[in-house]
Design an enzyme around this catalytic site. Structure first.
Site, PDB file in Angstrom:
ATOM      1  N   SER A  29      32.224 -71.294 -23.489  1.00 49.01           N
ATOM      2  CA  SER A  29      31.285 -71.360 -22.364  1.00 49.01           C
ATOM      3  C   SER A  29      31.509 -70.315 -21.292  1.00 49.01           C
ATOM      4  CB  SER A  29      31.339 -72.744 -21.718  1.00 49.01           C
ATOM      5  OG  SER A  29      30.770 -73.711 -22.565  1.00 49.01           O
TER       6      SER A  29
ATOM      7  N   LYS B 218      31.241 -73.394 -10.828  1.00 54.12           N
ATOM      8  CA  LYS B 218      30.384 -74.010 -11.832  1.00 54.12           C
ATOM      9  C   LYS B 218      30.162 -75.487 -11.499  1.00 54.12           C
ATOM     10  CE  LYS B 218      30.184 -74.358 -16.922  1.00 54.12           C
ATOM     11  NZ  LYS B 218      30.907 -74.003 -18.167  1.00 54.12           N
TER      12      LYS B 218
ATOM     13  N   SER C 203      27.910 -72.549 -21.531  1.00 57.31           N
ATOM     14  CA  SER C 203      27.334 -73.329 -20.442  1.00 57.31           C
ATOM     15  C   SER C 203      27.519 -72.721 -19.050  1.00 57.31           C
ATOM     16  CB  SER C 203      27.941 -74.735 -20.452  1.00 57.31           C
ATOM     17  OG  SER C 203      29.345 -74.689 -20.268  1.00 57.31           O
TER      18      SER C 203
END
Length: 460
Positions: A181, A82, A157
């Site tokens: 997330s 990520k 996210s």
């Protein structure tokens, strides 16, 4: 493994067996990169690709497997990272123009552990700006789309991460979870998303912490065994200390269909209810908590933590005003109005919640909830405005997940079994702090019985 199964579709567990039987990590890396070239333009999941680095790592892995000395159970496994986690030599933007050109010179600790374990790092996955939104879009690289329906969001996210794993761009993704997330995007894409207990995965040097100590690093995968393999590599001393942790002789499970009076999409409600009913037929002892209000105080606490965090971050950058989205500027403006008394009051409220949930987990081993309150919404919209016919705010879809972050609890999102072709729905399971292995053991036992991974139609 089926003879017709493409190499990019294999799980890390399947790849480990195949590598031991002479399959080359180089061949898997090449197949995966070719698949990335084909599908990533449709989804915008991977935003920085390190093809040369991935191939070099695959070649090194192939040598170790040939010599019979793989570095770990993840040796040769394609992994994405990520874009708010630091990887040496790869751009780390955090989804913001403020970090457009930032290239760290060292790995964040979990990445270093993956590298030492022989994992093949493919690149970085897309995030919303500062990872504080529940969808994935930013002014640098644009919108990430859901492999189940590209018109919809994969959530956030970790939207880029789940879009990559769900579409076959690597079996594993290393992500962060500050308020859901990992778990909500996993639910929106039919994956397993694990948020470890606080301090279970040490972070080391990284981006500034803007959500107090709520955010942790954890994995996303298509099967529970791959989650456990990942934790065996990135987990720290606390994880290793629980290797022989005994499970409870008989599980006691609570189920909260809603938190307070927050609305839940009828599709989600029906799928979860059917899953709970099936679990009971399998002999699981599950008590429905029809009125669950223990987490309600968090709705007042969350804005204090998140908005002051954003305000503090932007205060470190004098040139931020032309470089962040209006929604971020609004968060910072709201956060700047809170006082130290407000912040300390929020922390005191978290301590009270901690006591309430500690009492809950003396009665039950797990708390089950929906992972998300809303089905995926249009990809370019920041959040759904209505759920079950009722207006909701920016966190209306996210009511079930942040309590685990505020209290440092382990939680996992599991893809429910639904009618073939239907969009995925996730069931969240939360356990008491540091009961990570017990939670994952439960998930592994129920895989194939209560939940199962499916490929989106376009990738079958």
């Amino acid at each position: 493994m089926a003879a017709s199964c493409p190499l990019w579709a294999l799980s890390a567990s399947e790849l480990a067996a195949a590598y031991a039987d002479a399959l080359s990590p180089r061949a898997v890396c090449e197949a995966t990169l070719a698949h990335v070239a084909e599908v990533n333009p449709q989804l915008n999941a991977i935003v920085t690709l390190d093809e040369a680095g991935a191939l070099a790592a695959a070649d090194a892995s192939a040598r170790r497997w040939r010599e019979g000395r793989p570095a770990s159970p993840l040796d040769g496994m394609p992994v994405t990272i990520k874009d708010n986690i630091l990887v040496a030599g790869l751009r780390a933007t955090w989804g913001s123009k403020l970090y457009r050109d930032y290239v760290p010179d060292e790995d964040e600790l979990p990445v270093r552990r993956l590298r030492e374990a022989g994992a093949v790092i493919l690149g970085k996955t897309n995030v919303p700006e500062f990872t504080v939104h529940g969808y994935t879009d930013n002014a640098l690289v644009g919108t990430t789309r859901n492999p189940w329906n590209p018109l919809l969001t994969p959530g956030g996210s970790s939207g880029g991460a789940v879009a990559a794993v769900a579409s076959g761009m690597g079996p594993l993704a290393l992500c962060t979870d500050g308020g859901g997330s990992i778990r909500r995007p996993a639910a929106h894409t039919g994956l397993i998303g694990f948020k470890p207990s606080r301090d279970m995965v040490p972070r080391g040097k990284g981006f500034p912490a803007i959500l107090h100590d709520f955010e942790v690093v954890g994995p996303i995968a298509r099967c529970v065994d791959d989650i456990i393999r990942s934790m065996d590599v990135v987990g720290g001393p606390k994880w290793r200390a629980t290797a022989d942790e005994p499970g409870p002789p008989r599980l006691r499970i609570a189920y909260a269909p809603s938190f307070g009076d927050a609305p839940v999409d009828p599709v989600i409600r029906d799928v979860i209810e059917r899953t709970i009913a099936q679990a009971r037929t399998l002999g699981l002892d599950i008590e429905t908590l029809s009125s669950f209000t223990l987490a309600d105080p968090l709705a007042e606490i969350w804005p204090v933590i998140s908005q002051t965090g954003v305000a503090w971050l932007l205060n470190q950058h004098r040139d931020w005003k032309d470089k962040v989205a209006p929604a971020i500027a609004e968060m910072a403006a709201a956060g700047s109005k809170y006082s130290a008394r407000d912040y300390l009051g929020a922390l005191d409220g978290i301590a009270a919640l901690q006591r309430s949930f500690e009492a809950l987990f003396t009665q039950y081993d797990f708390l089950l909830t929906p992972a998300a309150a809303a089905m995926p919404w249009p990809a370019g919209e920041p959040h759904p405005s209505m759920i079950d016919g009722r207006p909701v705010g920016p966190r209306g879809h996210a009511v079930f997940t942040p309590i685990a972050n505020a209290l440092g609890l382990p939680a996992v999102s599991l893809p429910c079994i639904v009618v073939d072709g239907a969009l995925p729905v996730g069931l969240q399971a939360i356990a008491a702090r540091d009961r990570d292995r017990t939670l994952l053991s439960f998930a592994r036992e129920q895989q194939g019985r209560l939940f199962a991974h499916r490929w989106p139609e376009a990738f079958r």
